[in-house]
Enzyme design. Structure first.
Site, PDB file in Angstrom:
ATOM      1  N   TYR A  35      -6.781  18.792  20.857  1.00 53.09           N
ATOM      2  CA  TYR A  35      -7.697  17.874  20.191  1.00 53.09           C
ATOM      3  C   TYR A  35      -8.409  16.978  21.192  1.00 53.09           C
ATOM      4  O   TYR A  35      -8.078  16.937  22.370  1.00 53.09           O
ATOM      5  CB  TYR A  35      -6.968  17.049  19.132  1.00 53.09           C
ATOM      6  N   LYS A 149      -4.136  17.980  26.034  1.00 53.37           N
ATOM      7  CA  LYS A 149      -4.235  17.109  24.855  1.00 53.37           C
ATOM      8  C   LYS A 149      -3.843  17.937  23.625  1.00 53.37           C
ATOM      9  O   LYS A 149      -4.703  18.398  22.860  1.00 53.37           O
ATOM     10  CB  LYS A 149      -5.641  16.502  24.754  1.00 53.37           C
ATOM     11  N   GLU A 181       2.423   6.598  31.475  1.00 52.30           N
ATOM     12  CA  GLU A 181       1.323   6.119  30.624  1.00 52.30           C
ATOM     13  C   GLU A 181       1.944   5.550  29.359  1.00 52.30           C
ATOM     14  O   GLU A 181       3.160   5.445  29.254  1.00 52.30           O
ATOM     15  CB  GLU A 181       0.355   7.272  30.308  1.00 52.30           C
ATOM     16  N   LEU A 205      -2.041  12.178  30.590  1.00 54.09           N
ATOM     17  CA  LEU A 205      -3.348  12.665  30.165  1.00 54.09           C
ATOM     18  C   LEU A 205      -4.424  12.015  31.041  1.00 54.09           C
ATOM     19  O   LEU A 205      -4.405  10.794  31.233  1.00 54.09           O
ATOM     20  CB  LEU A 205      -3.586  12.291  28.699  1.00 54.09           C
TER      21      LEU A 205
HETATM   22  N1  PDD Z   1      -5.149   9.174  22.668  1.00 52.44           N
HETATM   23  N2  PDD Z   1      -2.670   9.182  27.106  1.00 52.44           N
HETATM   24  C1  PDD Z   1      -2.326   9.653  25.896  1.00 52.44           C
HETATM   25  C2  PDD Z   1      -0.967  10.237  25.721  1.00 52.44           C
HETATM   26  C3  PDD Z   1      -3.249   9.587  24.831  1.00 52.44           C
HETATM   27  O1  PDD Z   1      -2.913  10.089  23.627  1.00 52.44           O
HETATM   28  C4  PDD Z   1      -4.518   8.987  25.052  1.00 52.44           C
HETATM   29  C5  PDD Z   1      -5.552   8.878  23.956  1.00 52.44           C
HETATM   30  C6  PDD Z   1      -4.825   8.506  26.334  1.00 52.44           C
HETATM   31  C7  PDD Z   1      -6.175   7.898  26.657  1.00 52.44           C
HETATM   32  O2  PDD Z   1      -7.189   8.875  26.788  1.00 52.44           O
HETATM   33  P1  PDD Z   1      -8.710   8.536  26.460  1.00 52.44           P
HETATM   34  O3  PDD Z   1      -9.083   7.359  27.288  1.00 52.44           O
HETATM   35  O4  PDD Z   1      -9.446   9.743  26.847  1.00 52.44           O
HETATM   36  O5  PDD Z   1      -8.786   8.227  24.983  1.00 52.44           O
HETATM   37  C8  PDD Z   1      -3.877   8.626  27.330  1.00 52.44           C
HETATM   38  C9  PDD Z   1      -6.069   9.233  21.567  1.00 52.44           C
HETATM   39  C10 PDD Z   1      -6.999   8.069  21.460  1.00 52.44           C
HETATM   40  C11 PDD Z   1      -5.314   9.529  20.289  1.00 52.44           C
HETATM   41  O6  PDD Z   1      -4.374  10.318  20.377  1.00 52.44           O
HETATM   42  O7  PDD Z   1      -5.673   9.017  19.222  1.00 52.44           O
END
Ligand code: PDD
Length: 286
Positions: A35, A149, A181, A205
């Site tokens: 996703y 992801k 993270e 991620l």
């Molecule tokens: N999640 N690390 C993890 C495990 C995440 O699920 C996310 C974002 C990030 C940040 O990535 P980005 O800056 O590209 O949004 C880091 C999304 C927002 C979610 O699962 O809803």
């Protein structure tokens, strides 16, 4: 009454309550899919090509053929933003391996399912900018492919809930003594005046928000470094932030029930938040 949002499912736009997938979809049966979450500001998708590149990397890593080319993704996602009335939104998209008789082995001719929806993107609440949030550290119980992801998010869900159960907003995950993270966010810490974030690799991620913050730091002479952050570094950090597409930059002012520095969002957070808001505004005005 709020109007029903429009979603996209397998080449069709339709009202959210009319979108259905078959029970044998491998997304439903195995969590077999990937996703993206992409913000839109003023109806304009934020860093779309970077999100589509990360989507391609995730698809390649799990061996799902990309069902659409870049241009088709752009057209579909922009249409979805428009059908949901523009403005600030958070788009969610997922690609699963599609329907097949339940078997762990990959189906020979997969017909991936493509689903996308829009959610409201609300600005960070004023009291959070003022006071920050609390976070707890938890063991990183996830797998060794956290750069993908994947929609299978059980560990992340359980970790986030553990944080909420303890009155915190997010879990900061520790693997072999080092922070990776958050459960759904990337991590930054200000250590000895340097803005630090753990290097990318299989344990986190590569966040699109994380990238932008590193770029803004570089462009504005903010001393920054990609380096490992130990649990002790975190405990002594001047500032801790969590970043994501939906939360943008979240200042952490309590870690494991102890104040981070003086317990207030720090000066570097305030500078970076202003740079980030400017960047968003430029996109709205573009
Ligand atoms: N999640 N690390 C993890 C495990 C995440 O699920 C996310 C974002 C990030 C940040 O990535 P980005 O800056 O590209 O949004 C880091 C999304 C927002 C979610 O699962 O809803």
């Amino acid at each position: 009454m709020a109007t029903m949002s429009t979603v996209y499912l397998n080449e069709k736009f339709l009202p959210a309550d009319q979108a259905c997938v078959p029970v044998l979809d491998r997304g439903f049966i195995f969590g077999d899919g990937v996703y993206e979450v992409i913000p839109a500001y003023g109806g304009r998708l934020f860093r779309l090509n970077k999100h589509l590149q990360r989507l391609q990397n995730s698809l390649d890593a799990v061996r799902i053929p990309n069902p659409m080319d870049t241009e088709d993704w752009q057209i579909m996602l922009n249409a979805l933003v428009e059908k949901n009335n523009g403005g600030d939104q958070s788009l969610y998209l997922q690609v699963t391996r599609g329907s097949a008789q339940r078997d762990h082995a990959l189906p020979k001719n997969p017909q991936p399912t493509v689903f996308a929806m829009s959610n409201p993107l609300k600005p960070l609440a004023a009291d959070i900018i003022e006071s920050g949030v609390s976070a707890i550290t938890l063991d990183d119980i996830r797998w060794q492919r956290c750069h993908i992801k994947a929609i299978s998010l059980l560990p992340n869900i359980l970790l986030r809930q553990e944080a909420l159960d303890q009155g915190a907003a997010e879990a900061i995950l520790i693997r072999d003594g080092f922070a990776t993270e958050g459960a759904a966010s990337n991590l930054f810490a200000v250590i000895d005046g340097v803005l630090c974030t753990p290097p990318t690799g299989p344990f986190l991620l590569p966040g699109i928000t994380r990238d932008l913050i590193l770029e803004l730091a570089a462009a504005n002479n903010i001393v920054h470094r990609e380096q490992r952050i130990s649990r002790e570094d975190l405990q002594q950090a001047d500032e801790i932030w969590l970043t994501s597409s939906t939360k943008e930059i979240l200042p952490v002012t309590q870690l494991d029930n102890t104040r981070v520095n003086n317990g207030q969002p720090g000066p570097l957070f305030k500078s970076m938040l202003a740079l980030y808001q400017d960047y968003k505004q430029q996109l709205r005005n573009a």
